[in-house]
Design a protein around this motif. Structure first.
Motif, PDB file in Angstrom:
ATOM      1  N   ARG A  91      -8.514 -60.822  64.586  1.00 19.58           N
ATOM      2  CA  ARG A  91      -9.909 -60.610  64.198  1.00 19.58           C
ATOM      3  C   ARG A  91     -10.643 -59.681  65.175  1.00 19.58           C
ATOM      4  NH1 ARG A  91     -13.267 -65.024  64.167  1.00 19.58           N
ATOM      5  NH2 ARG A  91     -12.061 -66.403  65.432  1.00 19.58           N
ATOM      6  N   GLY A  92      -9.931 -58.707  65.706  1.00 21.13           N
ATOM      7  CA  GLY A  92     -10.544 -57.798  66.676  1.00 21.13           C
ATOM      8  C   GLY A  92     -11.276 -56.659  65.987  1.00 21.13           C
ATOM      9  N   ILE A  93     -12.248 -56.080  66.690  1.00 26.45           N
ATOM     10  CA  ILE A  93     -12.981 -54.913  66.174  1.00 26.45           C
ATOM     11  C   ILE A  93     -12.749 -53.791  67.182  1.00 26.45           C
ATOM     12  CG2 ILE A  93     -15.250 -53.989  65.609  1.00 26.45           C
ATOM     13  CD1 ILE A  93     -16.126 -56.993  65.224  1.00 26.45           C
ATOM     14  N   GLN A  94     -12.132 -52.697  66.715  1.00 28.06           N
ATOM     15  CA  GLN A  94     -11.822 -51.610  67.648  1.00 28.06           C
ATOM     16  C   GLN A  94     -13.089 -50.872  68.046  1.00 28.06           C
ATOM     17  OE1 GLN A  94      -8.523 -49.103  66.504  1.00 28.06           O
ATOM     18  NE2 GLN A  94      -9.294 -47.438  67.737  1.00 28.06           N
ATOM     19  N   GLN A  95     -13.243 -50.616  69.353  1.00 29.69           N
ATOM     20  CA  GLN A  95     -14.445 -49.912  69.815  1.00 29.69           C
ATOM     21  C   GLN A  95     -14.144 -48.497  70.274  1.00 29.69           C
ATOM     22  OE1 GLN A  95     -16.168 -52.655  72.685  1.00 29.69           O
ATOM     23  NE2 GLN A  95     -17.510 -53.462  71.095  1.00 29.69           N
ATOM     24  N   GLU A  96     -13.053 -48.320  71.013  1.00 35.46           N
ATOM     25  CA  GLU A  96     -12.694 -46.948  71.380  1.00 35.46           C
ATOM     26  C   GLU A  96     -11.204 -46.824  71.646  1.00 35.46           C
ATOM     27  OE1 GLU A  96     -13.854 -46.054  75.764  1.00 35.46           O
ATOM     28  OE2 GLU A  96     -15.491 -47.242  74.942  1.00 35.46           O
ATOM     29  N   LEU A  97     -10.705 -45.597  71.535  1.00 31.83           N
ATOM     30  CA  LEU A  97      -9.296 -45.330  71.789  1.00 31.83           C
ATOM     31  C   LEU A  97      -9.246 -43.973  72.477  1.00 31.83           C
ATOM     32  CD1 LEU A  97      -6.259 -45.665  71.419  1.00 31.83           C
ATOM     33  CD2 LEU A  97      -6.473 -44.908  69.078  1.00 31.83           C
ATOM     34  N   THR A  98      -8.821 -43.960  73.752  1.00 32.02           N
ATOM     35  CA  THR A  98      -8.761 -42.684  74.483  1.00 32.02           C
ATOM     36  C   THR A  98      -7.387 -42.589  75.134  1.00 32.02           C
ATOM     37  OG1 THR A  98      -9.753 -43.838  76.352  1.00 32.02           O
ATOM     38  CG2 THR A  98     -11.224 -42.499  75.016  1.00 32.02           C
ATOM     39  N   TYR A  99      -7.088 -41.414  75.670  1.00 31.52           N
ATOM     40  CA  TYR A  99      -5.785 -41.240  76.315  1.00 31.52           C
ATOM     41  C   TYR A  99      -5.950 -40.926  77.792  1.00 31.52           C
ATOM     42  CZ  TYR A  99      -2.931 -41.643  72.196  1.00 31.52           C
ATOM     43  OH  TYR A  99      -2.266 -42.159  71.125  1.00 31.52           O
ATOM     44  N   ALA A 100      -5.064 -41.528  78.604  1.00 25.77           N
ATOM     45  CA  ALA A 100      -4.998 -41.173  80.027  1.00 25.77           C
ATOM     46  C   ALA A 100      -3.559 -40.749  80.246  1.00 25.77           C
ATOM     47  CB  ALA A 100      -5.343 -42.374  80.878  1.00 25.77           C
ATOM     48  N   GLY A 101      -3.303 -39.456  80.125  1.00 23.91           N
ATOM     49  CA  GLY A 101      -1.902 -39.009  80.212  1.00 23.91           C
ATOM     50  C   GLY A 101      -1.148 -39.478  78.968  1.00 23.91           C
ATOM     51  N   ALA A 102       0.036 -40.054  79.194  1.00 25.80           N
ATOM     52  CA  ALA A 102       0.855 -40.491  78.046  1.00 25.80           C
ATOM     53  C   ALA A 102       0.508 -41.914  77.624  1.00 25.80           C
ATOM     54  CB  ALA A 102       2.325 -40.405  78.421  1.00 25.80           C
ATOM     55  N   ARG A 103      -0.589 -42.448  78.182  1.00 26.14           N
ATOM     56  CA  ARG A 103      -0.914 -43.843  77.870  1.00 26.14           C
ATOM     57  C   ARG A 103      -2.238 -43.935  77.146  1.00 26.14           C
ATOM     58  NH1 ARG A 103      -0.450 -46.837  83.215  1.00 26.14           N
ATOM     59  NH2 ARG A 103      -0.527 -48.626  81.873  1.00 26.14           N
ATOM     60  N   ALA A 104      -2.267 -44.814  76.174  1.00 19.96           N
ATOM     61  CA  ALA A 104      -3.487 -44.994  75.405  1.00 19.96           C
ATOM     62  C   ALA A 104      -4.322 -46.092  76.045  1.00 19.96           C
ATOM     63  CB  ALA A 104      -3.137 -45.389  73.980  1.00 19.96           C
ATOM     64  N   MET A 105      -5.630 -45.919  76.017  1.00 20.54           N
ATOM     65  CA  MET A 105      -6.528 -46.969  76.493  1.00 20.54           C
ATOM     66  C   MET A 105      -7.353 -47.425  75.291  1.00 20.54           C
ATOM     67  SD  MET A 105      -9.140 -46.892  79.661  1.00 20.54           S
ATOM     68  CE  MET A 105     -10.799 -46.748  79.075  1.00 20.54           C
ATOM     69  N   VAL A 151     -10.034 -50.149  73.615  1.00 23.16           N
ATOM     70  CA  VAL A 151     -11.051 -51.155  73.912  1.00 23.16           C
ATOM     71  C   VAL A 151     -11.359 -51.915  72.618  1.00 23.16           C
ATOM     72  CG1 VAL A 151     -13.395 -51.557  74.751  1.00 23.16           C
ATOM     73  CG2 VAL A 151     -12.013 -49.741  75.745  1.00 23.16           C
ATOM     74  N   TYR A 152     -11.216 -53.225  72.667  1.00 22.15           N
ATOM     75  CA  TYR A 152     -11.430 -54.057  71.487  1.00 22.15           C
ATOM     76  C   TYR A 152     -12.475 -55.118  71.752  1.00 22.15           C
ATOM     77  CZ  TYR A 152      -8.144 -52.957  67.752  1.00 22.15           C
ATOM     78  OH  TYR A 152      -7.528 -52.380  66.686  1.00 22.15           O
TER      79      TYR A 152
END
Length: 599
Positions: free
Chosen positions: A429-443, A445-446
């Motif tokens: 039941r999460g709501i996605q707030q943001e999705l960004t990249y730091a190099g080859a890794r995704a960050m 925020v839910y």
């Protein structure tokens, strides 16, 4: 008396396992603070459980004397902080006692979720931050990539980060020089009225309560009479020391210094973390800004397996609470499990640590009920009550709506596992707030409901990402949702230990899983037992446990069928009577296994 310009107070912050405690060991060793023969790994982790799990739970402090290259001897006060999200409270209060931080980042793994969380706490506390890249002796280390990542993700200068290997001791002198040159000295007025911040306190069997303080203004001396500004209590100072891990007695502590005192204080409860300490006579007018008290977010019941151990459990919990101000408890009884305690924790790791300590240090076998969070129940008459135990949920006809705690979760995950992580968060039941990249890794925020995270979210996250994801969260507040209390009925009797709050859309699935589990766990009786999951008066899932039957027609051979029928009807009537008066025995293992949620 040390000149303010020659004091440096700092903490070490990092993600779990990036080498905070090992770096602290090297600093202690290189400056000769502890004799070589007394050195041991993780010098500042005193508890067995810290050493065994390799994590820091309590923030610890040590005073180091360092003769710098400019000819002056500096006093360095180091606070080693925990990296784990459940002990973020320890981190935040340690931060307020110092002026700077060493940010340790693993040069092979880069910035992780808790690196971010802890750095933001340091930035909030207005710290000067010195980045330190650890483990550069490993073949997989990429210092340039990690420096760029620190600048991108955190936004602090990292081109002059100190490169070290805390394990081999490489680069440790540079760290000491960086502390002296790049971190600011403390400020404070020696002649002002005494203001000291209470950073931590713990119980010692010989000395009573030991209080760790940071002096902001004024001077505190042995024999002074002091007053706690929050509680108004007055104590005399019997012993004043600094920690070089071992206690070393001193006559006075001036501004900018960190030390401990004892004053025949009986209970840790009397010393509130964040309180301001001043002199009884010419005290300070206003206290220092304190910190928010820690708020327990996860609750669960602890019951002894053997009811005779209840008094031992009470004693053990009281002793643990002496040292851990963030752990709360109250007595409760359960029809299924007898007498026990409803305890509040800062998170699941905190719960595990307390449970392990009770079992190990006090030798008590425990049953832990399903962890639950605190709900706010809004009644139709306008009142609001806090619900700690789902079994206490008021009648649904009086309830207007229920609010649940939400968290903001930050997950750092390698790209190839991103889809699995998003699916896991959506399922919860999460709501996605943001999705960004730091190099080859995704960050990612839910916004997630805390009660979905409490059960087994962390384990599931680790399994879908093969252990590569890092996760950090903090509470954001309460929100209304369609929540209901689900009860489990065995033989039409509710079992309070298995009540839980669920989202109405999920209730049927959860209920079905639970009754199917219990059907396998409860032994068969002489009568059939219905096992039901219900919301209010509505049954949403049911399984029937068949009865054990004796073959009563075995002695009939041949003859009329009515002879067999007569015997079977007689047995049926007996079973019906037994079911009315029979008691179902649910073994302890059934509770423990039913509360383990999988999938």
């Amino acid at each position: 008396m040390t000149d303010l310009a020659h004091i440096r107070n700092f903490s070490i912050v990092a993600h779990i396992d990036h080498g905070k405690s090992t770096l602290a060991d090297r600093l202690i060793q290189l400056t000769g603070t502890v004799a070589e023969r007394d050195m041991k790994e993780q010098m500042l982790d005193a508890m067995d459980i810290e050493r065994e799990r390799g994590i820091t739970i309590k923030a610890n402090t040590v005073r180091i004397d360092y003769p710098a290259q400019d000819g002056h001897t500096y006093v360095l006060n180091l606070i080693d902080t925990p990296g784990h999200v459940d002990f973020a409270y320890e981190v935040s209060r340690s931060m307020r006692a110092v002026e700077g931080s060493l940010l340790v980042v693993d040069a092979t793994q880069g910035v992780e979720a808790q690196t971010l969380a802890n750095v933001y706490q340091a930035i909030d506390a207005d710290h000067e931050i010195v980045p330190v890249l650890n483990k550069i002796d490993l073949p997989a280390s990429e210092p340039e990539r990690v420096k760029a990542q620190i600048e991108d993700v955190i936004g602090i200068e990292a081109h002059d980060a100190v490169e070290i290997s805390a394990k081999t001791g490489l680069g440790i002198p540079d760290v000491l020089e960086a502390i002296v040159k790049r971190l600011p000295p403390p400020k404070g007025d020696r002649d002002a009225p005494l203001k000291a911040m209470l950073v931590d306190s713990w119980y010692d069997a010989y000395l009573g309560v030991v209080v760790l303080i940071r002096v902001m203004d004024g001077v505190i001396r042995k024999g002074d009479r002091i007053r706690m500004m929050q509680t108004g209590a007055i104590y005399g100072i019997d012993k004043l020391s600094v920690l070089k891990p071992a206690m070393v007695d001193i006559k006075e502590l001036g501004p900018g210094e960190i030390g401990i005192f004892t004053g025949s204080i009986k209970q840790v409860r009397d010393t509130r973390v964040g309180d301001t300490i001043t002199h009884e006579k010419k005290g300070a007018a206003a206290p220092l800004p304190g910190f928010n008290p820690s708020v327990p977010v996860v609750f669960c019941g602890l019951f002894p397996v053997d009811a005779a151990d209840f008094e031992d459990l009470r004693t053990a919990i009281e002793k643990l609470a002496l040292n851990d101000a963030s752990f709360s408890y109250e007595m409760e009884t359960s029809a299924a499990l007898g007498f026990g305690f409803r305890c509040g924790f800062l998170g699941l790791l905190h719960l595990e640590v307390i449970r392990d300590r009770l079992e190990r240090e006090y030798d008590i076998e425990l049953i832990t009920t399903a962890p639950s969070v605190v709900y706010k129940v809004h009644m139709r008459d306008g009142s609001v009550t806090e619900l700690h135990n789902p079994a206490d949920m008021p009648d649904a006809t009086h309830v207007a709506h229920v609010e649940e705690p939400r968290i903001k979760a930050t997950i750092l995950v390698p790209d190839e596992y991103l889809g699995d992580v998003l699916k896991l968060c959506q399922d919860r039941r999460g709501i996605q707030q943001e999705l960004t990249y730091a190099g080859a890794r995704a960050m990612v925020v839910y916004d997630l409901p805390l009660n979905e995270v409490v059960f087994d979210f962390y384990d599931r996250l680790k399994s879908v990402t093969k252990g590569y994801a890092s996760f950090d969260y903090h509470l954001t507040g309460y929100r209304q949702d369609n929540l209901v209390k689900m009860q489990i009925l065995v033989n039409e009797e509710p079992v309070d230990a298995l009540s839980m709050m669920v989202h109405r859309d999920r209730a049927e699935m959860r209920g079905r899983v639970m009754v199917e589990k219990l059907k396998d766990l409860i032994p068969r009786h002489m009568f059939k037992i219905p096992i039901q999951a219900a919301i209010g008066g509505k049954v949403i899932a049911r399984e029937t446990l068949a009865a054990l039957r004796k073959d009563v027609t075995a002695k009939c051979y041949g003859g009329d069928a009515s002879r067999k029928r007569k015997l079977l009807d007689k047995q049926k009537a007996g079973k019906k009577k037994m079911r009315q008066f029979g008691k179902v025995d649910i073994p302890q293992e059934a509770f423990i296994n039913a509360l383990k949620m999988d999938g």
